[in-house]
Motif scaffolding. Structure first.
Motif, PDB file in Angstrom:
ATOM      1  N   GLY A 179       0.831  -1.196   0.000  1.00  0.00           N
ATOM      2  CA  GLY A 179       0.000   0.000   0.000  1.00  0.00           C
ATOM      3  C   GLY A 179       0.868   1.249   0.000  1.00  0.00           C
ATOM      4  O   GLY A 179       2.050   1.196  -0.355  1.00  0.00           O
ATOM      5  N   TYR A 180       0.275   2.343   0.416  1.00  0.00           N
ATOM      6  CA  TYR A 180       0.979   3.624   0.457  1.00  0.00           C
ATOM      7  C   TYR A 180       0.822   4.243   1.847  1.00  0.00           C
ATOM      8  O   TYR A 180      -0.286   4.355   2.376  1.00  0.00           O
ATOM      9  CB  TYR A 180       0.437   4.580  -0.590  1.00  0.00           C
ATOM     10  CG  TYR A 180       1.122   5.928  -0.596  1.00  0.00           C
ATOM     11  CD1 TYR A 180       2.379   6.091  -1.160  1.00  0.00           C
ATOM     12  CD2 TYR A 180       0.508   7.036  -0.010  1.00  0.00           C
ATOM     13  CE1 TYR A 180       3.012   7.313  -1.159  1.00  0.00           C
ATOM     14  CE2 TYR A 180       1.126   8.276   0.004  1.00  0.00           C
ATOM     15  CZ  TYR A 180       2.393   8.413  -0.576  1.00  0.00           C
ATOM     16  OH  TYR A 180       3.024   9.633  -0.561  1.00  0.00           O
ATOM     17  N   SER A 181       1.948   4.620   2.468  1.00  0.00           N
ATOM     18  CA  SER A 181       1.945   5.240   3.782  1.00  0.00           C
ATOM     19  C   SER A 181       1.918   6.754   3.629  1.00  0.00           C
ATOM     20  O   SER A 181       2.889   7.361   3.143  1.00  0.00           O
ATOM     21  CB  SER A 181       3.184   4.812   4.573  1.00  0.00           C
ATOM     22  OG  SER A 181       3.292   5.547   5.763  1.00  0.00           O
ATOM     23  N   ARG A 182       0.799   7.373   4.051  1.00  0.00           N
ATOM     24  CA  ARG A 182       0.722   8.830   3.992  1.00  0.00           C
ATOM     25  C   ARG A 182       1.674   9.468   4.997  1.00  0.00           C
ATOM     26  O   ARG A 182       2.224  10.544   4.754  1.00  0.00           O
ATOM     27  CB  ARG A 182      -0.714   9.268   4.279  1.00  0.00           C
ATOM     28  CG  ARG A 182      -1.700   8.844   3.200  1.00  0.00           C
ATOM     29  CD  ARG A 182      -3.115   9.278   3.545  1.00  0.00           C
ATOM     30  NE  ARG A 182      -4.056   8.860   2.509  1.00  0.00           N
ATOM     31  CZ  ARG A 182      -5.359   9.051   2.570  1.00  0.00           C
ATOM     32  NH1 ARG A 182      -5.886   9.656   3.657  1.00  0.00           N
ATOM     33  NH2 ARG A 182      -6.155   8.640   1.593  1.00  0.00           N
ATOM     34  N   LYS A 183       1.847   8.783   6.124  1.00  0.00           N
ATOM     35  CA  LYS A 183       2.729   9.324   7.157  1.00  0.00           C
ATOM     36  C   LYS A 183       4.177   9.392   6.679  1.00  0.00           C
ATOM     37  O   LYS A 183       4.869  10.398   6.877  1.00  0.00           O
ATOM     38  CB  LYS A 183       2.627   8.470   8.420  1.00  0.00           C
ATOM     39  CG  LYS A 183       3.482   8.970   9.562  1.00  0.00           C
ATOM     40  CD  LYS A 183       3.301   8.093  10.804  1.00  0.00           C
ATOM     41  CE  LYS A 183       4.149   8.602  11.959  1.00  0.00           C
ATOM     42  NZ  LYS A 183       3.982   7.764  13.174  1.00  0.00           N
ATOM     43  N   ASP A 227       5.566   4.168  -0.713  1.00  0.00           N
ATOM     44  CA  ASP A 227       4.926   2.865  -0.835  1.00  0.00           C
ATOM     45  C   ASP A 227       5.520   1.908   0.193  1.00  0.00           C
ATOM     46  O   ASP A 227       6.672   2.069   0.624  1.00  0.00           O
ATOM     47  CB  ASP A 227       5.142   2.289  -2.236  1.00  0.00           C
ATOM     48  CG  ASP A 227       4.425   3.090  -3.312  1.00  0.00           C
ATOM     49  OD1 ASP A 227       3.364   3.650  -2.991  1.00  0.00           O
ATOM     50  OD2 ASP A 227       4.946   3.168  -4.439  1.00  0.00           O
ATOM     51  N   PHE A 228       4.731   0.919   0.596  1.00  0.00           N
ATOM     52  CA  PHE A 228       5.251  -0.094   1.515  1.00  0.00           C
ATOM     53  C   PHE A 228       4.748  -1.466   1.086  1.00  0.00           C
ATOM     54  O   PHE A 228       3.756  -1.600   0.378  1.00  0.00           O
ATOM     55  CB  PHE A 228       4.839   0.194   2.961  1.00  0.00           C
ATOM     56  CG  PHE A 228       3.361  -0.003   3.222  1.00  0.00           C
ATOM     57  CD1 PHE A 228       2.863  -1.259   3.574  1.00  0.00           C
ATOM     58  CD2 PHE A 228       2.478   1.055   3.114  1.00  0.00           C
ATOM     59  CE1 PHE A 228       1.504  -1.441   3.815  1.00  0.00           C
ATOM     60  CE2 PHE A 228       1.119   0.873   3.355  1.00  0.00           C
ATOM     61  CZ  PHE A 228       0.630  -0.371   3.696  1.00  0.00           C
ATOM     62  N   GLU A 229       5.480  -2.477   1.542  1.00  0.00           N
ATOM     63  CA  GLU A 229       5.096  -3.866   1.295  1.00  0.00           C
ATOM     64  C   GLU A 229       5.713  -4.725   2.389  1.00  0.00           C
ATOM     65  O   GLU A 229       6.873  -4.509   2.767  1.00  0.00           O
ATOM     66  CB  GLU A 229       5.588  -4.345  -0.073  1.00  0.00           C
ATOM     67  CG  GLU A 229       5.269  -5.810  -0.360  1.00  0.00           C
ATOM     68  CD  GLU A 229       5.807  -6.283  -1.706  1.00  0.00           C
ATOM     69  OE1 GLU A 229       5.539  -7.437  -2.065  1.00  0.00           O
ATOM     70  OE2 GLU A 229       6.502  -5.481  -2.376  1.00  0.00           O
TER      71      GLU A 229
END
Length: 289
Positions: free
Chosen positions: A205-209, A213-215
């Motif tokens: 997904g995507y971390s707004r903080k 992107d993360f996985e």
């Protein structure tokens, strides 16, 4: 069994740090608690008896020294990033030193990598309890070499910080764990070469903080809750399993195989290692039925 007499307790905890009796003010001004039971301590620094801590207003738990030595040894190796190996003559440099290193099915006191060779090792600290056969089997099954540092001879002595540092890094007896024969089984576990896997998860997904992107991919391993106590805690009652998680290699074919399985399931785990942002990370590279 309780091994320390009240007068043998030379180490307390103040503001989260381990401190020795010669490093604090006397009386309740020491502001210390017991390393084991966290009960309030008073620093007795008179003219007759050797200086020591005593429990204030409660009975001596009897395990303060054991817990203190166990905690101190781990912190010393972490801070120094070196240790003398069994039969070694000089300090060996370590990298990626991690306390309470999570492995499939168990937790090692210390996990590290030998800088010169790249070999992975586990270090166990013995004060009153050494490595039992069950834990040793789990350690070997994960491919790590393991040695034990024996600090039992320090119980009841006049502990000082410099003494403990020297013993942990250089002088205390230490030995490599004996190998368990391949045909030897652990009582009560006929599938001792496998782990009980509860499930797995792959997320992206995507971390707004963090604005990126993360996985992450994880596998969840069930390990029976150990019946014995350690220097850090006492188990009064136990039952069932605890869940350990490890990183799982992001392999689509592996995910498809896992997805077709019915969990929980006994699997052989193939460990791997990779560098992520300059740090060595343990992960599961494959599974075998």
């Amino acid at each position: 069994m309780c091994y320390d007499e009240e007068k043998d307790l030379k180490v307390g905890i103040r503001d989260g740090a381990l401190v020795f009796i010669d490093e604090v003010e006397k009386g309740l001004n020491c502001q210390c608690v017991c390393p084991h039971c966290k009960g309030l301590l008073v620093a007795k620094k008179g003219e007759i008896n050797s200086h020591h801590f005593a429990h204030h207003g409660i009975d001596n738990c009897g395990q303060g020294t054991e817990t203190a030595l166990h905690l101190l040894a781990k912190k010393i190796i972490k801070q120094q990033s070196c240790v003398t190996l069994p039969a070694g003559e000089k300090l060996t440099q370590l990298a990626n030193v991690e306390l309470e290193k999570s492995r499939p099915g168990y937790v090692a006191d210390i996990g590290a990598i030998i800088v010169d060779t790249g070999e992975e090792i586990d270090i166990e600290i013995k004060v009153t309890h050494g490595i039992d056969q069950n834990k040793q089997h789990k350690i070997e099954r994960n491919g790590a070499q393991v040695f034990e540092i024996d600090l039992s001879h320090l119980i009841g002595t006049d502990l000082r910080r410099s003494i403990v540092v020297t013993e942990v890094l250089r002088q205390a007896p230490r030995k490599w764990a004996q190998s368990i024969q391949a045909n030897e089984t652990i009582e009560g576990n006929k599938m001792s070469d496998k782990h009980l896997v509860a499930g797995f998860k792959s997320v992206s997904g995507y971390s707004r903080k963090k604005q990126r992107d993360f996985e992450f991919n994880e596998i969840y391993i069930l390990s029976e809750i150990e019946p014995s106590s350690s220097s850090n805690y006492n188990i009064h009652f136990k039952g069932g399993f605890a869940v350990d998680k490890m990183f799982l290699t992001p392999d689509i074919e592996l995910f498809k195989r896992l997805e077709s399985m019915t969990f929980p399931v006994w699997l052989e785990l193939v460990p791997g290692r990779k560098i992520v942002r300059g740090k060595v990370v343990d992960f599961i590279a494959d599974v075998k039925i």
